[in-house]
Motif scaffolding. Structure first.
Motif, PDB file in Angstrom:
ATOM      1  N   TYR A 192     -13.369 -15.992  16.719  1.00 50.66           N
ATOM      2  CA  TYR A 192     -12.550 -16.370  17.851  1.00 50.66           C
ATOM      3  C   TYR A 192     -11.740 -15.059  18.521  1.00 50.66           C
ATOM      4  O   TYR A 192     -10.909 -14.734  17.778  1.00 50.66           O
ATOM      5  CB  TYR A 192     -11.914 -17.607  17.480  1.00 50.66           C
ATOM      6  N   ARG A 193     -11.807 -15.155  19.820  1.00 50.18           N
ATOM      7  CA  ARG A 193     -10.930 -14.269  20.464  1.00 50.18           C
ATOM      8  C   ARG A 193      -9.912 -15.025  21.065  1.00 50.18           C
ATOM      9  O   ARG A 193      -9.981 -16.016  21.755  1.00 50.18           O
ATOM     10  CB  ARG A 193     -11.980 -13.767  21.647  1.00 50.18           C
ATOM     11  N   LEU A 194      -8.360 -14.614  20.767  1.00 51.01           N
ATOM     12  CA  LEU A 194      -7.635 -15.153  21.128  1.00 51.01           C
ATOM     13  C   LEU A 194      -6.606 -14.341  22.138  1.00 51.01           C
ATOM     14  O   LEU A 194      -6.527 -12.967  21.954  1.00 51.01           O
ATOM     15  CB  LEU A 194      -6.473 -15.254  19.749  1.00 51.01           C
ATOM     16  N   SER A 195      -6.068 -15.049  23.085  1.00 52.54           N
ATOM     17  CA  SER A 195      -5.217 -14.003  24.164  1.00 52.54           C
ATOM     18  C   SER A 195      -3.879 -15.459  24.496  1.00 52.54           C
ATOM     19  O   SER A 195      -4.261 -16.561  24.046  1.00 52.54           O
ATOM     20  CB  SER A 195      -5.851 -13.990  25.286  1.00 52.54           C
ATOM     21  N   PHE A 196      -2.810 -14.752  24.789  1.00 51.30           N
ATOM     22  CA  PHE A 196      -1.748 -15.887  24.979  1.00 51.30           C
ATOM     23  C   PHE A 196      -0.621 -15.232  25.829  1.00 51.30           C
ATOM     24  O   PHE A 196      -0.854 -13.977  25.895  1.00 51.30           O
ATOM     25  CB  PHE A 196      -0.957 -15.984  23.684  1.00 51.30           C
ATOM     26  N   CYS A 197      -0.158 -15.833  26.653  1.00 48.72           N
ATOM     27  CA  CYS A 197       0.872 -15.329  27.639  1.00 48.72           C
ATOM     28  C   CYS A 197       2.228 -16.028  27.196  1.00 48.72           C
ATOM     29  O   CYS A 197       2.317 -17.163  26.915  1.00 48.72           O
ATOM     30  CB  CYS A 197       0.591 -15.761  28.939  1.00 48.72           C
TER      31      CYS A 197
END
Length: 175
Positions: A61-66
């Protein structure tokens, strides 16, 4: 008497104030001022923006967050035939950022759980698990709370459910 008078005149010329004024004496260092401040980012300063995990969570799973203004933001998780997104609530306490992921909607009739992420700010670029070598800093007043450019977070992902335990990862600034 004439010799004594000439000796006094010679001594006064040798010790004259203008001659002494030309000699520069070293000045002692000023005493530390207790009212001076160190530059530190204010609440939320430096971490706002978008981040991407360098490693895939649990291998797929590739995670990105802002981290947006205030205490809100959003996340995106892709991988394993899933694409999920949701909102986050976050807060910052010193060099620690706490993120709570709200339940996210995914494709394939699946939801992402209310997981947590705890990150420490890596202001000096040390490797995870290594002690930071903090350079010496001079105390100085800083307008508007100061701050420094943060480009890396050392994080621990803690799933709310499932068979997985905490997962360490490094998040890099994405914007």
């Amino acid at each position: 008497m004439k010799h004594i008078m000439m000796a006094l005149v010679a001594a006064s010329v040798a010790l004259s104030v203008p001659a002494v004024a030309q000699v520069r004496m070293p000045q002692p260092a000023p005493a530390p001022d207790p009212d001076m401040r160190m530059p530190v980012p204010g609440a939320g300063a430096g971490v706002k923006g978008c981040w991407r995990a360098k490693q895939a969570l649990y291998g797929q799973y590739r995670l990105s967050f802002c981290l947006n203004r205030g205490s809100d933001g959003g996340y995106q998780v892709d991988g394993g035939k899933l694409s999920c997104s949701g909102d986050i609530d976050w807060s910052r306490y010193g060099d620690q950022v706490d993120i709570r992921m709200n339940r996210g909607r995914c494709n394939r009739n699946t939801d992402w759980s209310r997981d947590r992420i705890t990150c420490s700010i890596d202001a000096y670029g040390e490797a995870p698990g290594q002690a930071a070598l903090i350079p010496a800093q001079v105390r100085m007043p800083v307008p508007n709370g100061g701050g420094y450019d943060i480009s890396r977070l050392n994080c621990v992902y803690r799933p709310a459910t499932g068979p997985w335990g905490p997962f360490r990862f490094v998040a890099k600034r994405d914007n």
